[in-house]
Scaffold this motif. Structure first.
Motif, PDB file in Angstrom:
ATOM      1  N   HIS A  11       0.834  -1.198   0.000  1.00  0.00           N
ATOM      2  CA  HIS A  11       0.000   0.000   0.000  1.00  0.00           C
ATOM      3  C   HIS A  11       0.868   1.247   0.000  1.00  0.00           C
ATOM      4  N   ARG A  12       0.235   2.362  -0.200  1.00  0.00           N
ATOM      5  CA  ARG A  12       0.905   3.650  -0.057  1.00  0.00           C
ATOM      6  C   ARG A  12       0.884   3.996   1.424  1.00  0.00           C
ATOM      7  N   SER A  36      10.634   3.981   0.560  1.00  0.00           N
ATOM      8  CA  SER A  36       9.648   4.803  -0.138  1.00  0.00           C
ATOM      9  C   SER A  36       8.350   4.851   0.656  1.00  0.00           C
ATOM     10  N   LYS A  37       7.624   5.945   0.517  1.00  0.00           N
ATOM     11  CA  LYS A  37       6.276   6.028   1.075  1.00  0.00           C
ATOM     12  C   LYS A  37       5.279   5.337   0.149  1.00  0.00           C
ATOM     13  N   ASP A  38       5.678   5.125  -1.100  1.00  0.00           N
ATOM     14  CA  ASP A  38       4.810   4.489  -2.093  1.00  0.00           C
ATOM     15  C   ASP A  38       5.656   3.490  -2.891  1.00  0.00           C
ATOM     16  N   HIS A  41       4.938   2.659  -6.700  1.00  0.00           N
ATOM     17  CA  HIS A  41       5.314   3.741  -7.610  1.00  0.00           C
ATOM     18  C   HIS A  41       6.837   3.766  -7.796  1.00  0.00           C
ATOM     19  N   ARG A  42       7.562   3.633  -6.701  1.00  0.00           N
ATOM     20  CA  ARG A  42       9.027   3.645  -6.770  1.00  0.00           C
ATOM     21  C   ARG A  42       9.533   2.481  -7.613  1.00  0.00           C
ATOM     22  N   TRP A  62       7.526  -1.961   7.064  1.00  0.00           N
ATOM     23  CA  TRP A  62       7.108  -0.574   7.272  1.00  0.00           C
ATOM     24  C   TRP A  62       7.682  -0.042   8.577  1.00  0.00           C
TER      25      TRP A  62
END
Length: 125
Positions: A11-12, A36-38, A41-42, A62
């Protein structure tokens, strides 16, 4: 069933949490570590890398903050020696500190009016 993979959905980030991810090859050799926070996407940004096709498995952990994730990433690079992180290559840190601290780099940042490049705006989809 051979080839079946079960994993929790990626998840983001919610709030301040940041993911630390690791990519492994078939032999379970660590290829790359990142944060990454996402992550999804990264990972799209990583697809052009030469090592992308070697990824067989991944791991995501996380952390409550970017500082915690960054600390875990640095420790992983130091102790686990991923093969494709340029940041873990000998001399990388000294090279970039010297380059970013050079008079030319400081002058370029001053002309731009910032210490860091501006982030590109993402169009609303």
């Amino acid at each position: 069933m051979q080839g079946l993979v079960r994993a929790r959905m990626i998840h983001r980030a919610e709030g301040e949490e940041v993911a630390l991810y690791r990519f492994f090859d078939e032999a379970e050799k660590l290829l790359y570590v990142g944060i990454s926070k996402d992550p999804m996407h990264r990972w799209e940004e990583h697809r052009a890398k030469s090592w992308w096709s070697q990824i067989a498995t991944y791991e995501v952990v996380w952390y409550a903050s970017r500082a915690e994730a960054r600390g875990a990433e640095k420790e992983a690079m130091r102790s686990e020696s991923p093969t494709d992180n340029i940041h873990s290559a000998p001399g990388h840190s000294a090279h970039w500190k010297a380059a970013l601290g050079s008079p030319e780099a400081r002058a370029a940042r001053k002309l731009r009016g910032s210490k860091r490049p501006a982030k590109k705006e993402q169009p609303d989809g």
